[in-house]
Design an enzyme around this catalytic site. Structure first.
Site, PDB file in Angstrom:
ATOM      1  N   ASP A  49      20.762  28.782  60.187  1.00 60.43           N
ATOM      2  CA  ASP A  49      19.967  27.542  60.196  1.00 60.43           C
ATOM      3  C   ASP A  49      20.118  26.847  61.559  1.00 60.43           C
ATOM      4  O   ASP A  49      19.130  26.414  62.164  1.00 60.43           O
ATOM      5  CB  ASP A  49      20.443  26.561  59.110  1.00 60.43           C
ATOM      6  CG  ASP A  49      20.291  27.093  57.686  1.00 60.43           C
ATOM      7  OD1 ASP A  49      19.533  26.520  56.900  1.00 60.43           O
ATOM      8  OD2 ASP A  49      20.949  28.100  57.358  1.00 60.43           O
ATOM      9  N   GLU A  71      15.310  19.632  60.267  1.00 60.30           N
ATOM     10  CA  GLU A  71      16.213  19.372  59.141  1.00 60.30           C
ATOM     11  C   GLU A  71      17.675  19.214  59.573  1.00 60.30           C
ATOM     12  O   GLU A  71      18.386  18.363  59.063  1.00 60.30           O
ATOM     13  CB  GLU A  71      16.136  20.515  58.111  1.00 60.30           C
ATOM     14  CG  GLU A  71      17.071  20.243  56.943  1.00 60.30           C
ATOM     15  CD  GLU A  71      17.135  21.371  55.916  1.00 60.30           C
ATOM     16  OE1 GLU A  71      16.437  22.382  56.080  1.00 60.30           O
ATOM     17  OE2 GLU A  71      17.894  21.212  54.948  1.00 60.30           O
ATOM     18  N   ASP A 130      11.664  23.266  59.607  1.00 61.08           N
ATOM     19  CA  ASP A 130      12.706  23.688  58.671  1.00 61.08           C
ATOM     20  C   ASP A 130      13.156  25.062  59.148  1.00 61.08           C
ATOM     21  O   ASP A 130      12.456  26.069  58.979  1.00 61.08           O
ATOM     22  CB  ASP A 130      12.151  23.766  57.233  1.00 61.08           C
ATOM     23  CG  ASP A 130      13.275  23.842  56.206  1.00 61.08           C
ATOM     24  OD1 ASP A 130      14.375  24.273  56.581  1.00 61.08           O
ATOM     25  OD2 ASP A 130      13.021  23.466  55.045  1.00 61.08           O
ATOM     26  N   ILE A 180      15.516  27.157  58.308  1.00 65.58           N
ATOM     27  CA  ILE A 180      15.496  28.071  57.155  1.00 65.58           C
ATOM     28  C   ILE A 180      15.171  27.227  55.934  1.00 65.58           C
ATOM     29  O   ILE A 180      15.969  26.367  55.532  1.00 65.58           O
ATOM     30  CB  ILE A 180      16.833  28.791  56.911  1.00 65.58           C
ATOM     31  CG1 ILE A 180      17.181  29.710  58.083  1.00 65.58           C
ATOM     32  CG2 ILE A 180      16.750  29.626  55.621  1.00 65.58           C
ATOM     33  CD1 ILE A 180      18.412  30.581  57.840  1.00 65.58           C
ATOM     34  N   ASP A 181      14.016  27.447  55.384  1.00 69.81           N
ATOM     35  CA  ASP A 181      13.699  26.801  54.121  1.00 69.81           C
ATOM     36  C   ASP A 181      14.069  27.790  53.018  1.00 69.81           C
ATOM     37  O   ASP A 181      13.740  28.978  53.115  1.00 69.81           O
ATOM     38  CB  ASP A 181      12.196  26.470  54.066  1.00 69.81           C
ATOM     39  CG  ASP A 181      11.840  25.762  52.773  1.00 69.81           C
ATOM     40  OD1 ASP A 181      12.635  24.917  52.319  1.00 69.81           O
ATOM     41  OD2 ASP A 181      10.762  26.050  52.227  1.00 69.81           O
ATOM     42  N   THR A 219      17.494  28.011  51.948  1.00 71.24           N
ATOM     43  CA  THR A 219      18.772  28.584  52.402  1.00 71.24           C
ATOM     44  C   THR A 219      19.477  29.312  51.242  1.00 71.24           C
ATOM     45  O   THR A 219      20.128  30.337  51.449  1.00 71.24           O
ATOM     46  CB  THR A 219      19.680  27.485  52.998  1.00 71.24           C
ATOM     47  OG1 THR A 219      18.924  26.785  53.988  1.00 71.24           O
ATOM     48  CG2 THR A 219      20.915  28.068  53.656  1.00 71.24           C
ATOM     49  N   SER A 253      11.733  28.720  48.637  1.00 72.43           N
ATOM     50  CA  SER A 253      11.094  28.394  49.925  1.00 72.43           C
ATOM     51  C   SER A 253       9.582  28.238  49.892  1.00 72.43           C
ATOM     52  O   SER A 253       8.939  28.405  48.859  1.00 72.43           O
ATOM     53  CB  SER A 253      11.470  29.441  50.988  1.00 72.43           C
ATOM     54  OG  SER A 253      10.606  30.566  50.929  1.00 72.43           O
ATOM     55  N   ARG A 258       5.855  21.924  41.634  1.00 71.12           N
ATOM     56  CA  ARG A 258       7.186  21.395  41.996  1.00 71.12           C
ATOM     57  C   ARG A 258       7.341  20.080  41.234  1.00 71.12           C
ATOM     58  O   ARG A 258       6.808  19.046  41.649  1.00 71.12           O
ATOM     59  CB  ARG A 258       7.264  21.177  43.508  1.00 71.12           C
ATOM     60  CG  ARG A 258       8.671  20.930  44.007  1.00 71.12           C
ATOM     61  CD  ARG A 258       8.708  20.851  45.520  1.00 71.12           C
ATOM     62  NE  ARG A 258      10.063  20.867  46.028  1.00 71.12           N
ATOM     63  CZ  ARG A 258      10.748  21.982  46.296  1.00 71.12           C
ATOM     64  NH1 ARG A 258      10.207  23.151  46.134  1.00 71.12           N
ATOM     65  NH2 ARG A 258      11.985  21.905  46.748  1.00 71.12           N
ATOM     66  N   ASP A 303       9.821  20.482  54.308  1.00 70.18           N
ATOM     67  CA  ASP A 303       9.719  21.410  53.177  1.00 70.18           C
ATOM     68  C   ASP A 303       8.267  21.667  52.765  1.00 70.18           C
ATOM     69  O   ASP A 303       8.020  22.524  51.904  1.00 70.18           O
ATOM     70  CB  ASP A 303      10.483  20.868  51.957  1.00 70.18           C
ATOM     71  CG  ASP A 303      11.992  21.085  52.074  1.00 70.18           C
ATOM     72  OD1 ASP A 303      12.393  22.061  52.723  1.00 70.18           O
ATOM     73  OD2 ASP A 303      12.754  20.267  51.520  1.00 70.18           O
TER      74      ASP A 303
END
Ligand code: A3P
Ligand code: MG
Ligand code: MG
Ligand code: MG
Length: 363
Positions: free
Chosen positions: A76, A99, A157, A159-160, A162, A274, A291, A304
């Site tokens: 990240d 992020e 982001d 790494i979205d 993680t 992700s 979501r 995100d």
């Protein structure tokens, strides 16, 4: 397996950083975000390479738990350092909402992790482009912009998903350009997403790109050829497949079951981590991304959703919150004006929204 310098140098030997970017100079006069698109693709691909390599060699002490209990890894931090360095080089004045920050890499406590991040980041930069430790930490902290409604800024982001990254599932490197509060460019790199979902054992590494008004596209990591993507052509919600987070803490699985029933959906949900979910519906692997809030307190973050938002819109979809409002990227680092996310093909969206509200707002 330990992270050894030799291993990373071999893995990341690439063209000189400067030469890989110099060709974009000629695009400076271009409009329609052509330069932004190109630089973002290059930055996301480079950062994705680091993530792929780290995964193969990740050891337990390369992961930290942040204050909010979410994980963050050396990948990240390195991915954010690399992308922010690309952006600073090409768009010096653009602020970045990223992020991560360097807090956990500072001082004695952060030394071991910091050294790995420095090593990894320099592994993908050309010989004349190596950065000092301070430059790398500063690059990460260039992501500290507060966002807002005026002018240009990037949302990153590194790494979205993680948690997906750590479990060998889906994760995504996500970069978006927001101008006056509206997402104009979105690039998403999904290293573990098959190029063709009908052939899950085939080539992996799918990159998605969209510029507002110019359509949505997919390419593989290794071939620059882009192909247009769009939502599936289902005629009714009964035929739909929905996707949701693997993590029940991020989206209510129970509410989704009830909503699916309302819509006549009988198929199992596709669970993945992700923004690969946005990518999957945009290219027609699935049809609806739900979501659904699990708490009143949680506020979604712009990084995100920004890239996925423009991708889905350009592929023929619509994105709203559970109240039916478009996501408002103009209010800072978070989506504080919105609650939850519903993304689907435009012509079924009203129906999906109605079902969501029937289940979530029942007296
Ligand atoms: N309670 C919560 N509700 C919704 N999203 C949450 C959450 N806690 C963390 N997240 C966000 O969910 C993201 C992952 O989404 P998904 O479940 O779709 O994979 C995380 O991104 P990171 O992995 O970048 O930290 C994090 O920002
Ligand atoms: Mg995180
Ligand atoms: Mg994320
Ligand atoms: Mg992240």
């Amino acid at each position: 397996m330990m992270l050894t310098p030799a291993r990373y140098i071999v893995l990341h030997k690439r063209k000189a950083f400067s030469s890989s970017l110099s060709k974009y100079k000629t695009y400076s006069a271009m409009s329609d975000y052509a330069k932004e698109r190109k630089v973002a693709i290059q930055a996301v691909l480079t950062a994705s390479t680091v993530c792929q390599s780290v995964f193969q060699h990740l050891v337990a002490n390369e992961t930290l738990t942040k204050n909010d209990k979410s994980p963050v890894t050396v990948a990240d931090f390195s991915a954010q350092a690399i992308i922010n360095t690309y952006l600073q080089k090409e768009f010096e004045k653009d602020p970045i909402v990223g992020e991560e920050d360097s807090k956990d890499l500072q001082g004695d406590a952060g030394k071991a992790l910091r050294e790995k991040v420095v090593f990894l980041t320099n592994g993908v930069l050309g010989d004349n482009e190596k950065l000092t430790e301070k430059q790398i930490l500063d690059a990460i902290d260039r992501g500290n912009y507060g966002g807002g409604s005026k002018g240009r800024h990037w949302a990153l982001d590194p790494i979205d998903g993680t948690k997906g990254f750590l479990r060998g599932g889906q994760y995504a490197v996500c970069l978006a350009l927001i101008v006056d509060g509206v997402v104009q460019v979105g690039v998403i790199g999904c290293p573990n997403l098959p190029v063709d979902h009908k052939h899950p054992e085939g080539n992996r590494g799918s990159l998605f790109v969209a510029v507002r008004g110019q359509g949505a596209f997919q390419r593989s990591f290794t071939d620059e050829t882009e192909k247009p993507i769009h939502f599936s052509d289902i005629q009714s919600t009964e035929e739909a497949t929905f996707c949701e987070s693997v993590e029940a803490a991020h989206s209510s699985h129970g509410d989704a079951v009830e909503i699916a029933k309302e819509l006549g959906i009988t198929g199992e949900p596709v669970r993945m981590d992700s923004q690969a979910k946005y990518c999957s519906i945009a290219r027609g692997d699935a049809d609806i991304y739900l979501r659904l809030p699990t708490s009143k307190a949680y506020v979604e973050k712009i990084w995100d959703h920004a890239s996925g938002n423009v991708l889905v819109t350009e592929a023929g979809g619509r994105v709203t919150d559970i109240d039916g409002k478009p996501l408002d990227f103009s209010v800072g680092r978070t989506l504080e004006k919105n609650k939850g996310v519903i993304a689907s093909k435009s012509d079924i969206h009203d129906k999906v929204l109605k079902a969501v509200q029937k289940v979530l707002f029942k007296p």
